[in-house]
Scaffold this motif. Structure first.
Motif, PDB file in Angstrom:
ATOM      1  N   GLU A   9       0.834  -1.199   0.000  1.00  0.00           N
ATOM      2  CA  GLU A   9       0.000   0.000   0.000  1.00  0.00           C
ATOM      3  C   GLU A   9       0.867   1.247   0.000  1.00  0.00           C
ATOM      4  OE1 GLU A   9      -2.831   0.031   3.165  1.00  0.00           O
ATOM      5  OE2 GLU A   9      -3.649  -1.962   2.661  1.00  0.00           O
ATOM      6  N   SER A  10       0.367   2.307  -0.604  1.00  0.00           N
ATOM      7  CA  SER A  10       1.098   3.570  -0.616  1.00  0.00           C
ATOM      8  C   SER A  10       0.129   4.730  -0.530  1.00  0.00           C
ATOM      9  CB  SER A  10       1.939   3.694  -1.889  1.00  0.00           C
ATOM     10  OG  SER A  10       2.665   4.905  -1.883  1.00  0.00           O
ATOM     11  N   ALA A  11       0.296   5.566   0.492  1.00  0.00           N
ATOM     12  CA  ALA A  11      -0.553   6.745   0.627  1.00  0.00           C
ATOM     13  C   ALA A  11      -0.155   7.820  -0.373  1.00  0.00           C
ATOM     14  CB  ALA A  11      -0.468   7.290   2.054  1.00  0.00           C
ATOM     15  N   ALA A  12       1.159   8.014  -0.551  1.00  0.00           N
ATOM     16  CA  ALA A  12       1.649   9.099  -1.412  1.00  0.00           C
ATOM     17  C   ALA A  12       2.048   8.624  -2.796  1.00  0.00           C
ATOM     18  CB  ALA A  12       2.832   9.788  -0.730  1.00  0.00           C
ATOM     19  N   GLY A  13       2.026   7.316  -3.012  1.00  0.00           N
ATOM     20  CA  GLY A  13       2.480   6.771  -4.285  1.00  0.00           C
ATOM     21  C   GLY A  13       3.914   6.299  -4.166  1.00  0.00           C
ATOM     22  N   ALA A  14       4.288   5.356  -5.006  1.00  0.00           N
ATOM     23  CA  ALA A  14       5.641   4.803  -4.964  1.00  0.00           C
ATOM     24  C   ALA A  14       6.092   4.438  -6.365  1.00  0.00           C
ATOM     25  CB  ALA A  14       5.684   3.574  -4.057  1.00  0.00           C
ATOM     26  N   LYS A  15       7.377   4.683  -6.635  1.00  0.00           N
ATOM     27  CA  LYS A  15       7.948   4.370  -7.941  1.00  0.00           C
ATOM     28  C   LYS A  15       9.103   3.389  -7.803  1.00  0.00           C
ATOM     29  CE  LYS A  15       6.823   8.886  -9.953  1.00  0.00           C
ATOM     30  NZ  LYS A  15       7.380  10.088 -10.636  1.00  0.00           N
ATOM     31  N   ASP A  16       9.443   2.751  -8.913  1.00  0.00           N
ATOM     32  CA  ASP A  16      10.598   1.851  -8.989  1.00  0.00           C
ATOM     33  C   ASP A  16      10.579   0.788  -7.901  1.00  0.00           C
ATOM     34  OD1 ASP A  16      11.609   3.326 -11.157  1.00  0.00           O
ATOM     35  OD2 ASP A  16      12.525   4.774  -9.778  1.00  0.00           O
ATOM     36  N   VAL A  17       9.444   0.133  -7.753  1.00  0.00           N
ATOM     37  CA  VAL A  17       9.291  -0.931  -6.763  1.00  0.00           C
ATOM     38  C   VAL A  17       9.565  -2.275  -7.432  1.00  0.00           C
ATOM     39  CG1 VAL A  17       7.764  -1.977  -5.056  1.00  0.00           C
ATOM     40  CG2 VAL A  17       7.517   0.450  -5.615  1.00  0.00           C
ATOM     41  N   SER A  18      10.270  -3.146  -6.742  1.00  0.00           N
ATOM     42  CA  SER A  18      10.494  -4.494  -7.251  1.00  0.00           C
ATOM     43  C   SER A  18      10.444  -5.482  -6.098  1.00  0.00           C
ATOM     44  CB  SER A  18      11.842  -4.597  -7.982  1.00  0.00           C
ATOM     45  OG  SER A  18      12.920  -4.406  -7.080  1.00  0.00           O
ATOM     46  N   GLU A  70       9.606 -11.234 -13.856  1.00  0.00           N
ATOM     47  CA  GLU A  70      10.728 -11.077 -14.771  1.00  0.00           C
ATOM     48  C   GLU A  70      10.330 -10.286 -16.018  1.00  0.00           C
ATOM     49  OE1 GLU A  70      11.214 -15.131 -12.698  1.00  0.00           O
ATOM     50  OE2 GLU A  70       9.591 -13.943 -13.594  1.00  0.00           O
ATOM     51  N   LEU A  71       9.047 -10.335 -16.356  1.00  0.00           N
ATOM     52  CA  LEU A  71       8.556  -9.589 -17.516  1.00  0.00           C
ATOM     53  C   LEU A  71       8.144  -8.167 -17.150  1.00  0.00           C
ATOM     54  CD1 LEU A  71       6.398 -12.348 -19.243  1.00  0.00           C
ATOM     55  CD2 LEU A  71       8.794 -11.736 -19.681  1.00  0.00           C
ATOM     56  N   GLN A  72       8.042  -7.884 -15.863  1.00  0.00           N
ATOM     57  CA  GLN A  72       7.770  -6.537 -15.364  1.00  0.00           C
ATOM     58  C   GLN A  72       8.611  -6.327 -14.106  1.00  0.00           C
ATOM     59  OE1 GLN A  72       3.628  -5.523 -14.913  1.00  0.00           O
ATOM     60  NE2 GLN A  72       4.058  -3.562 -13.958  1.00  0.00           N
ATOM     61  N   PRO A  73       9.926  -6.105 -14.274  1.00  0.00           N
ATOM     62  CA  PRO A  73      10.857  -6.089 -13.139  1.00  0.00           C
ATOM     63  C   PRO A  73      10.561  -5.011 -12.112  1.00  0.00           C
ATOM     64  CG  PRO A  73      12.027  -6.297 -15.220  1.00  0.00           C
ATOM     65  CD  PRO A  73      10.615  -5.944 -15.557  1.00  0.00           C
ATOM     66  N   THR A  74      10.045  -3.864 -12.539  1.00  0.00           N
ATOM     67  CA  THR A  74       9.686  -2.799 -11.597  1.00  0.00           C
ATOM     68  C   THR A  74       8.280  -2.312 -11.902  1.00  0.00           C
ATOM     69  OG1 THR A  74      10.581  -1.026 -12.989  1.00  0.00           O
ATOM     70  CG2 THR A  74      12.085  -2.044 -11.391  1.00  0.00           C
ATOM     71  N   PHE A  75       7.682  -1.694 -10.915  1.00  0.00           N
ATOM     72  CA  PHE A  75       6.333  -1.145 -11.095  1.00  0.00           C
ATOM     73  C   PHE A  75       6.156   0.058 -10.186  1.00  0.00           C
ATOM     74  CE2 PHE A  75       6.296  -4.689  -8.098  1.00  0.00           C
ATOM     75  CZ  PHE A  75       5.706  -4.138  -6.972  1.00  0.00           C
ATOM     76  N   GLN A  76       5.098   0.778 -10.405  1.00  0.00           N
ATOM     77  CA  GLN A  76       4.788   1.924  -9.556  1.00  0.00           C
ATOM     78  C   GLN A  76       3.399   1.772  -8.972  1.00  0.00           C
ATOM     79  OE1 GLN A  76       5.283   5.225 -12.223  1.00  0.00           O
ATOM     80  NE2 GLN A  76       3.183   5.093 -12.995  1.00  0.00           N
ATOM     81  N   ILE A  77       3.149   2.478  -7.880  1.00  0.00           N
ATOM     82  CA  ILE A  77       1.850   2.449  -7.215  1.00  0.00           C
ATOM     83  C   ILE A  77       1.326   3.875  -7.154  1.00  0.00           C
ATOM     84  CG2 ILE A  77       0.589   1.747  -5.147  1.00  0.00           C
ATOM     85  CD1 ILE A  77       2.979  -0.075  -4.465  1.00  0.00           C
ATOM     86  N   ALA A  78       0.140   4.086  -7.624  1.00  0.00           N
ATOM     87  CA  ALA A  78      -0.450   5.420  -7.618  1.00  0.00           C
ATOM     88  C   ALA A  78      -0.785   5.846  -6.189  1.00  0.00           C
ATOM     89  CB  ALA A  78      -1.714   5.439  -8.472  1.00  0.00           C
ATOM     90  N   PRO A  79      -0.804   7.138  -5.925  1.00  0.00           N
ATOM     91  CA  PRO A  79      -1.151   7.617  -4.581  1.00  0.00           C
ATOM     92  C   PRO A  79      -2.507   7.088  -4.129  1.00  0.00           C
ATOM     93  CG  PRO A  79      -0.249   9.394  -5.899  1.00  0.00           C
ATOM     94  CD  PRO A  79      -0.456   8.244  -6.830  1.00  0.00           C
ATOM     95  N   GLY A  80      -2.557   6.621  -2.884  1.00  0.00           N
ATOM     96  CA  GLY A  80      -3.807   6.144  -2.312  1.00  0.00           C
ATOM     97  C   GLY A  80      -4.239   4.777  -2.795  1.00  0.00           C
ATOM     98  N   GLU A  81      -3.339   4.049  -3.442  1.00  0.00           N
ATOM     99  CA  GLU A  81      -3.702   2.735  -3.963  1.00  0.00           C
ATOM    100  C   GLU A  81      -2.758   1.655  -3.438  1.00  0.00           C
ATOM    101  OE1 GLU A  81      -4.030   2.951  -8.209  1.00  0.00           O
ATOM    102  OE2 GLU A  81      -5.924   4.069  -8.120  1.00  0.00           O
ATOM    103  N   ASN A  82      -2.968   0.437  -3.923  1.00  0.00           N
ATOM    104  CA  ASN A  82      -2.110  -0.679  -3.539  1.00  0.00           C
ATOM    105  C   ASN A  82      -1.700  -1.447  -4.777  1.00  0.00           C
ATOM    106  OD1 ASN A  82      -3.593  -3.411  -3.974  1.00  0.00           O
ATOM    107  ND2 ASN A  82      -5.164  -2.129  -3.028  1.00  0.00           N
ATOM    108  N   GLN A  83      -0.750  -2.346  -4.618  1.00  0.00           N
ATOM    109  CA  GLN A  83      -0.337  -3.254  -5.685  1.00  0.00           C
ATOM    110  C   GLN A  83      -0.188  -4.647  -5.099  1.00  0.00           C
ATOM    111  OE1 GLN A  83       0.291  -2.949  -9.170  1.00  0.00           O
ATOM    112  NE2 GLN A  83       0.336  -5.180  -8.875  1.00  0.00           N
ATOM    113  N   SER A  84      -0.863  -5.601  -5.710  1.00  0.00           N
ATOM    114  CA  SER A  84      -0.735  -6.991  -5.293  1.00  0.00           C
ATOM    115  C   SER A  84       0.425  -7.661  -6.011  1.00  0.00           C
ATOM    116  CB  SER A  84      -2.025  -7.765  -5.583  1.00  0.00           C
ATOM    117  OG  SER A  84      -2.998  -7.539  -4.585  1.00  0.00           O
ATOM    118  N   VAL A  85       1.161  -8.486  -5.274  1.00  0.00           N
ATOM    119  CA  VAL A  85       2.208  -9.341  -5.824  1.00  0.00           C
ATOM    120  C   VAL A  85       1.865 -10.764  -5.420  1.00  0.00           C
ATOM    121  CG1 VAL A  85       4.658  -9.928  -5.786  1.00  0.00           C
ATOM    122  CG2 VAL A  85       3.952  -7.524  -5.724  1.00  0.00           C
ATOM    123  N   TRP A  86       1.604 -11.589  -6.396  1.00  0.00           N
ATOM    124  CA  TRP A  86       1.172 -12.970  -6.143  1.00  0.00           C
ATOM    125  C   TRP A  86       2.376 -13.896  -6.183  1.00  0.00           C
ATOM    126  CZ3 TRP A  86      -3.998 -14.589  -5.448  1.00  0.00           C
ATOM    127  CH2 TRP A  86      -4.191 -15.971  -5.410  1.00  0.00           C
TER     128      TRP A  86
END
Length: 677
Positions: A89-98, A193-209
């Motif tokens: 989860e990211s309140a302010a957003g996050a970039k270059d996450v792996s 491996e096909l998406q080594p990094t990702f970003q999360i928009a402010p106030g959202e989350n990103q699932s990693v399975w």
């Protein structure tokens, strides 16, 4: 294929280390110390779908069967794939996450892990027992009309239900009152491996399975490791433990399945040509990609169905490789459940495309004898059938007469072809009443009169050559394949299948990228949840809608390369799994647990099954006898994934109790088949 219209009414040191680098593991709201920081990290089993806009950790501490507040805790048998969903989860957003996770170390230094891979090597599973996926989301703009009816709000999946309804299930409010309306649902599992990094928009989350396959050779005991999250120059660790139980799931699934794959639709997306010329580069690409489709389905314990070779009286050379198991070997890039095991089903004339239906008796004998003789000599244990026709209206006299004519000719065949079984996608009641010589009715089940349907099933199964199969899924009788349905919906299918003696569950297609039946158009499936049915209007109650409007219908695998929609293409020569396939796999594996536990303690096992799926399929009943097409009721199975994990643990304890009382080891053959009826 889909063609009919629904007619119903409108703790620990590890945690201290994590805190030292600024990580918080699901313990409540956290203010980011720097712009772009993750505000919370937590995990779950994955069956409770976390929509992209949700920030559950901001509302309070999170605990569940997989997440104790500081680490991931998993339990699995050997030869099982166990999973968890990591939520960032990211309140302010996050970039270059792996994220990186590739090693668990157990007793005596035993390792469950994965070798590094890049590009198309992600489709080689040999030596890759841990897979990490970055989840992509799809927006749900309307209700899936083929998966449930909206006349009873309780039929609608939990995240799409309007908040209030009366005792009849009649809801109040409109489309925008539905919690999931226009929200983004987790759906596509892209190998990291096909998406080594990702970003999360402010106030959202990103699932990693994460999927972890426990090899059959794994030593029982506790395995531990750490998942690493990197964000820019910062790094966080999430402890992971896996308890490997002292038994092994069978390679052959108890809950047998069958899912159609379309070579032409696959070819069109990966090569730009629907029908590649024989021996062309495009044809070779298609063959290699199809192989990877079969293997990824095997990794999920799901069996592919193809349409091919009806004139030759034998499968194609490539299909023979999957029927004999050579397609599922390490040499071919496969490891996982069923390594080296051949497929167990083959359809002749799939969807009614068999080319001798209008021939004379001599042609019937030639073709049926050729097919049955080939299987007896080369693959005797494969369940083969002639797919007579698809979703036919037996109330139409001409249609009924035509089918009866085919059955008459098949009944007069002399030779081995006489034993070739027939299948049709109509209800068991209709088969018993109108065409009792059909061996395998495959029901697209909605609701039915319980006693009458059970009587039809009992009558049909008196013939030992007959079987009862199930087709697709529809609430409230069973979980559905709709993208917006609960994550536990497809898990429930394996339990339903065992309870009701369904010999095989058929889903009509996994690669339906061209909706020629309704839209008459190609679908950008990476960006459009509506895969089947027209979208021509907005309804204040159900959102975007049209004829048979449905989300995810016909699509369980996404094209790694897409020549028709290049902006959506990953440029990978292999299929990308949906989360729905992973949910379904959980239930398929659960059915293996059920069968093995039933061989040890039948009474207790049946009680667990009854608790989890009290009323399914025709047990649901109907509202009124004179119109046996509808029922006002909620679904009977729980939507909380922890309930399913607890039941699975109970079954595992039953299986292991045999060893505690020093009984012989449970053989796969003792697991048996599901009870009938």
């Amino acid at each position: 294929m889909r063609s009919r219209v629904s007619a119903r009414h409108a703790g620990s040191a590890a945690l201290s280390l994590a805190l030292a680098v600024g990580a918080v593991f699901g313990t409540g709201p956290v203010h980011a110390q720097e712009s772009g920081a993750l505000s919370a990290v937590w995990a779950g089993e994955g069956g409770d779908k976390v929509l992209r806009h949700e920030r559950r950790a901001a509302a309070g501490a999170i605990r569940n069967g997989v997440w104790d507040g500081s680490q991931v805790r998993l339990v699995a048998a050997r030869n099982e794939v166990v999973n968890f969903n990591l939520v960032l989860e990211s309140a302010a957003g996050a970039k270059d996450v792996s994220v990186r996770f590739d090693r668990l170390v157990g007793p005596g230094g035993a390792v469950i892990g994965s070798a590094a891979a890049s590009g198309d090597a992600v489709f080689n599973w040999a030596g890759r027992n841990i897979e990490v996926f970055v989840v992509r989301y799809l927006q749900i703009k309307g209700l899936s009309r083929l998966s449930y009816e909206a006349y009873d709000e309780r039929h609608v999946p939990s995240k799409m239900r309007r908040p209030t309804w009366n005792e009849l299930g009649q809801g109040s409010g409109g489309w925008r009152d539905r919690p999931g309306a226009d929200k983004f649902f987790p759906e596509i599992a892209v190998p990291h491996e096909l998406q080594p990094t990702f970003q999360i928009a402010p106030g959202e989350n990103q699932s990693v399975w994460v999927d972890v396959y426990v090899p059959k050779t794994a030593v029982a005991g506790t395995y531990t490791g750490e998942l690493t999250i990197r964000q820019g120059t910062s790094e966080r660790k999430v402890p992971v433990s896996l308890q490997v139980r002292g038994f092994t799931l069978p390679d052959q699934a108890t809950a047998k399945t069958m899912v159609y794959l379309s070579p032409s639709m696959v070819a069109e997306r990966y090569t730009g040509t629907k029908w590649p010329a024989e021996n062309s580069e495009q044809a070779r690409t298609t063959q290699q990609v199809m192989l990877k489709h079969w293997q990824i389905m095997r990794r999920h314990k799901i069996t592919p169905l193809m349409e091919e070779g009806t004139a030759e009286g034998r499968p194609s050379a490539q299909s023979i490789s999957r029927l004999k198991g050579t397609a599922y070997t390490s040499a071919m890039g496969y490891d996982g459940p069923g390594r080296g095991l051949g497929d167990d089903v083959y359809g002749i004339g799939v969807y009614g495309h068999w080319d001798w239906k209008d021939g004379d008796q001599a042609l019937y004998e030639q073709r049926t004898n050729a097919w049955e003789s080939w299987f007896r000599a080369n693959a005797p244990n494969v369940e083969r059938f002639l797919y007579l026709t698809d979703e036919s209206n037996l109330g139409d006299k001409a249609t009924l007469a035509q089918i009866q004519g085919w059955l008459d000719k098949l009944g007069r065949v002399e030779g081995p072809g006489r034993d070739l079984r027939t299948m049709i996608t109509v209800s068991t009641q209709s088969v018993v009443r109108e065409i009792p010589r059909v061996n395998i009715p495959t029901n697209w089940y909605e609701v039915a009169d319980t006693a009458k349907f059970q009587a039809a099933v009992d009558t049909h199964l008196k013939n030992p050559r007959n079987a009862q199969w199930q087709y697709n899924g529809k609430r409230p009788a069973s979980g559905s394949f709709a993208t917006e349905d609960d994550g536990t919906a497809l898990r429930s299918l394996g339990w339903t299948q065992w309870k009701k003696g369904i010999a095989r569950w058929f889903f009509w297609e996994a690669t339906y990228y061209h909706d020629f039946q309704t839209k008459g158009a190609q679908v950008d499936v990476w960006n459009n949840a509506n895969t089947y049915g027209t979208d021509d209007r907005f309804d204040e109650n159900v959102g975007r809608t049209g004829f048979n409007y449905s989300n995810g219908d016909g699509v369980l695998l996404y094209p790694g390369t897409d020549k028709l929609f290049p902006a959506s293409s990953l440029g990978a020569n292999g299929p990308i799994a949906s989360l729905r396939m992973k949910y379904w796999r959980r239930g398929i594996q659960d059915a293996d647990y059920i069968a093995m536990a039933h061989a040890v303690d039948p009474e207790r096992t049946r009680a667990i099954v009854q608790r989890m799926v009290p009323k399914v399929l025709w047990e649901v009943g109907v509202e009124v006898d004179w119109d046996p097409t509808w029922k006002r009721t909620d679904i009977s199975w729980p939507i909380d994934p922890d309930a399913w994990e607890a039941a699975r643990k109970e079954l595992g304890d039953i299986i292991e109790s045999r060893a505690r009382v020093k009984k012989p080891a449970l053989r796969v053959s003792e697991a048996g088949a599901p009870p009938a009826g």
